[in-house]
Design a protein around this motif. Structure first.
Motif, PDB file in Angstrom:
ATOM      1  N   TYR A 264     -87.323  64.654 -13.747  1.00 31.64           N
ATOM      2  CA  TYR A 264     -88.521  63.933 -13.310  1.00 31.64           C
ATOM      3  C   TYR A 264     -88.150  62.471 -13.061  1.00 31.64           C
ATOM      4  O   TYR A 264     -87.366  61.886 -13.814  1.00 31.64           O
ATOM      5  CB  TYR A 264     -89.624  64.025 -14.360  1.00 31.64           C
ATOM      6  N   THR A 265     -88.723  61.895 -12.019  1.00 31.53           N
ATOM      7  CA  THR A 265     -88.425  60.503 -11.689  1.00 31.53           C
ATOM      8  C   THR A 265     -89.703  59.707 -11.485  1.00 31.53           C
ATOM      9  O   THR A 265     -90.736  60.242 -11.067  1.00 31.53           O
ATOM     10  CB  THR A 265     -87.586  60.391 -10.399  1.00 31.53           C
ATOM     11  N   LEU A 266     -89.619  58.425 -11.801  1.00 30.21           N
ATOM     12  CA  LEU A 266     -90.629  57.445 -11.418  1.00 30.21           C
ATOM     13  C   LEU A 266     -89.947  56.441 -10.501  1.00 30.21           C
ATOM     14  O   LEU A 266     -88.885  55.906 -10.838  1.00 30.21           O
ATOM     15  CB  LEU A 266     -91.199  56.730 -12.641  1.00 30.21           C
ATOM     16  N   THR A 274     -96.310  53.680  -7.567  1.00 39.92           N
ATOM     17  CA  THR A 274     -95.235  54.317  -8.325  1.00 39.92           C
ATOM     18  C   THR A 274     -95.326  55.820  -8.119  1.00 39.92           C
ATOM     19  O   THR A 274     -96.285  56.460  -8.563  1.00 39.92           O
ATOM     20  CB  THR A 274     -95.344  53.986  -9.822  1.00 39.92           C
ATOM     21  N   CYS A 276     -94.162  59.744  -8.565  1.00 45.31           N
ATOM     22  CA  CYS A 276     -93.580  60.610  -9.587  1.00 45.31           C
ATOM     23  C   CYS A 276     -93.146  61.903  -8.908  1.00 45.31           C
ATOM     24  O   CYS A 276     -93.922  62.512  -8.160  1.00 45.31           O
ATOM     25  CB  CYS A 276     -94.595  60.900 -10.690  1.00 45.31           C
ATOM     26  N   ARG A 278     -90.469  65.639  -9.086  1.00 47.02           N
ATOM     27  CA  ARG A 278     -89.738  66.607  -9.909  1.00 47.02           C
ATOM     28  C   ARG A 278     -88.651  67.264  -9.071  1.00 47.02           C
ATOM     29  O   ARG A 278     -88.876  67.633  -7.916  1.00 47.02           O
ATOM     30  CB  ARG A 278     -90.688  67.683 -10.443  1.00 47.02           C
ATOM     31  N   LYS A 291     -99.332  60.139  -8.596  1.00 51.49           N
ATOM     32  CA  LYS A 291     -98.807  58.782  -8.679  1.00 51.49           C
ATOM     33  C   LYS A 291     -99.295  58.096  -9.947  1.00 51.49           C
ATOM     34  O   LYS A 291    -100.232  58.529 -10.605  1.00 51.49           O
ATOM     35  CB  LYS A 291     -99.221  57.970  -7.446  1.00 51.49           C
ATOM     36  N   LEU A 301     -88.582  55.585 -18.570  1.00 51.19           N
ATOM     37  CA  LEU A 301     -89.147  56.930 -18.585  1.00 51.19           C
ATOM     38  C   LEU A 301     -88.444  57.759 -19.655  1.00 51.19           C
ATOM     39  O   LEU A 301     -87.217  57.863 -19.668  1.00 51.19           O
ATOM     40  CB  LEU A 301     -88.982  57.587 -17.216  1.00 51.19           C
ATOM     41  N   ALA A 310     -94.106  57.006 -19.804  1.00 51.11           N
ATOM     42  CA  ALA A 310     -93.762  55.871 -18.952  1.00 51.11           C
ATOM     43  C   ALA A 310     -94.071  54.601 -19.736  1.00 51.11           C
ATOM     44  O   ALA A 310     -95.229  54.213 -19.888  1.00 51.11           O
ATOM     45  CB  ALA A 310     -94.556  55.913 -17.653  1.00 51.11           C
ATOM     46  N   TRP A 326    -101.982  62.097 -15.888  1.00 50.39           N
ATOM     47  CA  TRP A 326    -101.581  60.917 -16.643  1.00 50.39           C
ATOM     48  C   TRP A 326    -102.729  60.456 -17.536  1.00 50.39           C
ATOM     49  O   TRP A 326    -103.896  60.571 -17.171  1.00 50.39           O
ATOM     50  CB  TRP A 326    -101.198  59.775 -15.703  1.00 50.39           C
TER      51      TRP A 326
END
Length: 398
Positions: A264-266, A274, A276, A278, A291, A301, A310, A326
């Motif tokens: 997973y990335t931000l 921002t 998000c 996968r 987002k 993260l 986060a 979120w």
């Protein structure tokens, strides 16, 4: 592309090696690997050592090693594979000697067993956070011994770097990328036993302010400033392999974490949003998630079970990856940016960073179960825009 084929095959081999039934799967994995190599030996034998390294030969039976492995010419002709074979045979011999000695032992009393167990459990509780590079582009490194609550210097890296990332794999620390005024591809590895840094193969692309994580014994490097490329490093071959790039571009920074076999990335974008995403290495594709509103001053993260955390300079949120929702969580006690974050068990540690006018030297700890931050005001450290990685094993420090 042979490298891509090899990378896909890597995951197939990993699937064959299960801890629940090690011997049948390991022996089967060996046979499948050798059949694949022999199908086109001229093109594929360069990957022989990589695949054999994945197969834990010491867990195979001595009969199988003698009948199938020792007699294989491809292994005998490869120096690295020879080392794997010698190691496997040595371990088998040690086990045989231990079984023979056990037949002559008297029944052991319980007291020494309890003592050994207590010492082992105490050692398992020890963990260390390695802080490497950062600040005004430097080579300096140190270790935060959490159990003793002290900071100890270690040898400097060979290259100066800032906004680099660090990760632990196989008991070693990898420091990758960063910049020295311009992005760099250089990468190096620290051996805590030998207390030495050594260079490894540089990345294919320059990365700084980027995400990093490990999965299936590979180090994944993701995105970064003005960068959407993704690549992974195999320590067994000392090679980098290109992966599917992210679909988003124009990042200011990227962070990555592994949860339930996916990365997973931000990504903080230039437009203030921002994203998000996968990435499943088995599928090779990226998927967009909801987002997140974060701050331009940076975030980290962290993943724990099915939750992403986060940790931002002025606010923090968590994502349940099962529902893709979120929610707010308690913010840190200090408003800081340029910090690092690591996780051990149920605790997230935030280290270093800067406030508005000075360095923030006290670490903080967030307990996931208690949903509470605690300032650790009994130790101070200066760490800013560098990498951090954790090793949960006993290490002898100076």
């Amino acid at each position: 592309n042979l490298c891509c084929d090899c990378l896909k095959y890597y995951f197939q081999i990993r699937a064959l090696i299960k801890d629940e039934q090690p011997r049948p799967n390991i022996e089967n994995a060996y046979k499948v690997s050798m059949n694949w190599i022999k199908h086109d030996p001229d093109q594929r034998k360069e990957h022989l050592a990589e695949l054999i390294n994945l197969i834990r030969l010491p867990l195979a039976s001595s009969q199988f090693l003698t009948a199938h492995v020792v007699t294989e010419r491809l292994l005998r002709d490869d120096h690295k594979c020879n080392e794997f074979l010698i190691e496997a045979l040595s371990i088998q011999l040690t086990k045989a000697n231990a079984r023979e000695a056990q037949n002559f032992q008297l029944t052991k009393v319980d007291e020494p067993k309890c003592l050994c167990k207590t010492q082992t459990e105490e050692r398992k509780e020890k963990f260390y956070v390695f802080l490497v590079g950062g600040s005004n582009v430097n080579r300096m490194c140190k270790v935060y011994d959490v159990s003793r609550n002290i900071v100890v210097p270690i040898p400097n890296m060979s290259k100066k770097r800032c906004k680099n990332s660090a990760i632990s794999l196989g008991g070693a620390i990898f420091s990758i990328g960063g910049h020295t005024g311009a992005e760099i591809k250089a990468a190096e590895c620290y051996d805590p036993i030998k207390k030495q840094w050594h260079d490894i193969t540089p990345t294919n692309h320059g990365h700084w302010d980027f995400g990093i994580c490990t999965h299936n014994d590979l180090v994944y490097v993701v995105g970064g400033e003005k960068n959407s490329t993704v690549e992974c490093y195999c320590n067994a071959t000392n090679k980098w392999y290109s992966c599917q790039s992210m679909s988003t571009k124009g990042h200011i920074s990227t962070r990555a974490a592994l949860a339930e076999n996916s990365i997973y990335t931000l990504n903080y974008e230039h437009d203030g949003s921002t994203s998000c995403m996968r990435f499943d290495p088995r599928e090779g594709g990226w998927h967009k998630l909801n987002k997140l509103e974060m701050t331009a001053y940076g975030f980290e993260l962290i993943a724990h079970d099915h939750t992403l955390f986060a940790i931002g300079s002025d606010r923090s949120k968590r994502l349940d990856i099962r529902t893709n929702q979120w929610e707010l969580m308690p913010s840190m006690s200090y408003n800081r940016h340029g910090f690092s974050a690591v996780i051990n068990a149920d605790d997230i540690y935030v280290l270093g960073g800067r406030g508005k006018s000075k360095f923030t030297k006290f670490p903080e700890r967030y307990n996931i179960r208690q949903n509470k931050w605690t300032i650790i005001n009994t130790v101070e450290m200066e760490h800013y825009l560098g990498g951090a990685a954790i090793i949960s094993a006993y290490i002898r420090l100076n």
